[in-house]
Scaffold this motif. Structure first.
Motif, PDB file in Angstrom:
ATOM      1  N   TRP A   1      46.314  55.430  41.717  1.00 21.30           N
ATOM      2  CA  TRP A   1      46.315  54.454  40.620  1.00 21.30           C
ATOM      3  C   TRP A   1      46.469  55.204  39.289  1.00 21.30           C
ATOM      4  N   ALA A   2      45.622  56.208  39.085  1.00 18.64           N
ATOM      5  CA  ALA A   2      45.650  56.973  37.842  1.00 18.64           C
ATOM      6  C   ALA A   2      46.926  57.806  37.732  1.00 18.64           C
ATOM      7  N   ARG A   3      47.331  58.454  38.813  1.00 18.13           N
ATOM      8  CA  ARG A   3      48.521  59.315  38.786  1.00 18.13           C
ATOM      9  C   ARG A   3      49.794  58.517  38.518  1.00 18.13           C
ATOM     10  N   GLU A   4      49.814  57.256  38.893  1.00 17.86           N
ATOM     11  CA  GLU A   4      51.005  56.439  38.674  1.00 17.86           C
ATOM     12  C   GLU A   4      51.016  55.794  37.288  1.00 17.86           C
ATOM     13  N   GLY A   5      49.968  56.052  36.490  1.00 22.48           N
ATOM     14  CA  GLY A   5      49.960  55.626  35.098  1.00 22.48           C
ATOM     15  C   GLY A   5      49.439  54.226  34.848  1.00 22.48           C
ATOM     16  N   TYR A   6      48.696  53.667  35.783  1.00 22.38           N
ATOM     17  CA  TYR A   6      48.139  52.331  35.585  1.00 22.38           C
ATOM     18  C   TYR A   6      46.859  52.414  34.751  1.00 22.38           C
ATOM     19  N   PRO A   7      46.428  51.292  34.157  1.00 21.79           N
ATOM     20  CA  PRO A   7      45.269  51.317  33.256  1.00 21.79           C
ATOM     21  C   PRO A   7      43.972  51.740  33.949  1.00 21.79           C
ATOM     22  N   VAL A   8      43.302  52.689  33.338  1.00 24.22           N
ATOM     23  CA  VAL A   8      42.022  53.200  33.818  1.00 24.22           C
ATOM     24  C   VAL A   8      40.959  52.811  32.804  1.00 24.22           C
ATOM     25  N   ALA A   9      39.949  52.103  33.268  1.00 28.42           N
ATOM     26  CA  ALA A   9      38.860  51.662  32.397  1.00 28.42           C
ATOM     27  C   ALA A   9      37.681  52.615  32.499  1.00 28.42           C
ATOM     28  N   THR A  10      37.072  52.896  31.346  1.00 26.52           N
ATOM     29  CA  THR A  10      35.835  53.672  31.268  1.00 26.52           C
ATOM     30  C   THR A  10      34.966  53.001  30.209  1.00 26.52           C
ATOM     31  N   SER A  11      33.764  53.513  30.021  1.00 27.80           N
ATOM     32  CA  SER A  11      32.903  52.948  28.984  1.00 27.80           C
ATOM     33  C   SER A  11      33.490  53.171  27.587  1.00 27.80           C
ATOM     34  N   ALA A  12      34.391  54.144  27.457  1.00 27.05           N
ATOM     35  CA  ALA A  12      35.018  54.435  26.165  1.00 27.05           C
ATOM     36  C   ALA A  12      36.258  53.574  25.911  1.00 27.05           C
ATOM     37  N   GLY A  13      36.663  52.785  26.897  1.00 22.10           N
ATOM     38  CA  GLY A  13      37.839  51.940  26.732  1.00 22.10           C
ATOM     39  C   GLY A  13      38.837  52.144  27.859  1.00 22.10           C
ATOM     40  N   VAL A  14      40.042  51.641  27.641  1.00 23.72           N
ATOM     41  CA  VAL A  14      41.091  51.719  28.655  1.00 23.72           C
ATOM     42  C   VAL A  14      42.102  52.774  28.242  1.00 23.72           C
ATOM     43  N   THR A  15      42.462  53.622  29.186  1.00 23.36           N
ATOM     44  CA  THR A  15      43.459  54.662  28.941  1.00 23.36           C
ATOM     45  C   THR A  15      44.540  54.573  30.014  1.00 23.36           C
ATOM     46  N   ARG A  16      45.642  55.229  29.754  1.00 22.59           N
ATOM     47  CA  ARG A  16      46.728  55.368  30.730  1.00 22.59           C
ATOM     48  C   ARG A  16      47.240  56.790  30.620  1.00 22.59           C
ATOM     49  N   ARG A  17      47.447  57.415  31.756  1.00 26.04           N
ATOM     50  CA  ARG A  17      48.071  58.724  31.708  1.00 26.04           C
ATOM     51  C   ARG A  17      49.556  58.572  31.986  1.00 26.04           C
ATOM     52  N   SER A  18      50.313  59.566  31.623  1.00 27.42           N
ATOM     53  CA  SER A  18      51.737  59.541  31.932  1.00 27.42           C
ATOM     54  C   SER A  18      51.907  59.589  33.440  1.00 27.42           C
ATOM     55  N   PRO A  19      52.852  58.826  33.967  1.00 29.82           N
ATOM     56  CA  PRO A  19      53.063  58.857  35.419  1.00 29.82           C
ATOM     57  C   PRO A  19      53.417  60.259  35.901  1.00 29.82           C
ATOM     58  N   ASP A  20      52.833  60.644  37.004  1.00 32.52           N
ATOM     59  CA  ASP A  20      53.132  61.910  37.661  1.00 32.52           C
ATOM     60  C   ASP A  20      54.501  61.756  38.316  1.00 32.52           C
ATOM     61  N   PRO A  21      55.472  62.591  37.991  1.00 30.11           N
ATOM     62  CA  PRO A  21      56.815  62.416  38.549  1.00 30.11           C
ATOM     63  C   PRO A  21      56.874  62.593  40.066  1.00 30.11           C
ATOM     64  N   LEU A  22      55.810  63.111  40.666  1.00 33.56           N
ATOM     65  CA  LEU A  22      55.780  63.220  42.127  1.00 33.56           C
ATOM     66  C   LEU A  22      55.267  61.945  42.792  1.00 33.56           C
ATOM     67  N   THR A  23      54.760  61.005  41.989  1.00 32.27           N
ATOM     68  CA  THR A  23      54.202  59.784  42.568  1.00 32.27           C
ATOM     69  C   THR A  23      54.841  58.508  42.057  1.00 32.27           C
ATOM     70  N   ALA A  24      55.505  58.561  40.904  1.00 27.30           N
ATOM     71  CA  ALA A  24      56.048  57.347  40.295  1.00 27.30           C
ATOM     72  C   ALA A  24      57.183  57.709  39.355  1.00 27.30           C
TER      73      ALA A  24
END
Length: 152
Positions: A120-143
């Motif tokens: 989920w995280a490696r493909e760049g979908y929204p990740v929620a934490t107590s600090a808010g929502v972040t997205r990482r850049s998609p990993d080119p090996l997964t998405a």
């Protein structure tokens, strides 16, 4: 003889039954993200990890229900008849299968999100934490790196 065909492929009808059965038990991060974005009715995403793992980051839109608490708390959190999608850390963890088994024993239709939170995280979908929502850049090996779905 090619290595791929040393053991012949299954007959088409058997292959169709096998792959249909796998899709009845599994879904992936892309399909889950699409359903969450569309507010798909009767789909509930469940993070089965412990509190520390949930706090570290989780699927935006998921509910937190650790496996050990499913039998006691599922009825209060998950509507009857909803399709439950469970996930844990990733492919190296069988926590999602344990959670899926608990939901199935309670009579819920259930699927595992293959790849778990890792993909989920490696493909760049929204990740929620107590600090808010972040997205990482998609990993080119997964998405696809353009952030669009692979449309598979």
């Amino acid at each position: 003889m090619p290595l791929v065909t040393q053991v012949p492929a299954a007959p088409a009808a058997e292959a169709a039954a096998h792959f249909a059965a796998r899709l009845a038990f599994e879904t992936d991060a892309s399909d889950v993200a699409a359903d969450l974005a569309a507010n798909a009715p009767d789909v509930v995403v469940v993070d089965s990890r412990n509190r520390a793992s949930w706090d570290q980051g989780h699927v935006e839109g998921a509910i937190h229900l650790p496996t050990a608490e499913i039998a006691e708390r599922a009825a209060a959190l998950v509507p009857r008849g909803a399709t439950v999608v469970v996930y844990c850390w990733g492919p190296g963890c069988n926590g999602a299968q344990k959670a899926a088994l608990e939901f199935a024993r309670l009579g819920y239709p259930v699927k595992e999100m293959i790849g778990g939170f890792e993909y989920w995280a490696r493909e760049g979908y929204p990740v929620a934490t107590s600090a808010g929502v972040t997205r990482r850049s998609p990993d080119p090996l997964t998405a696809p790196i353009n952030g669009l779905t692979c449309a598979c």
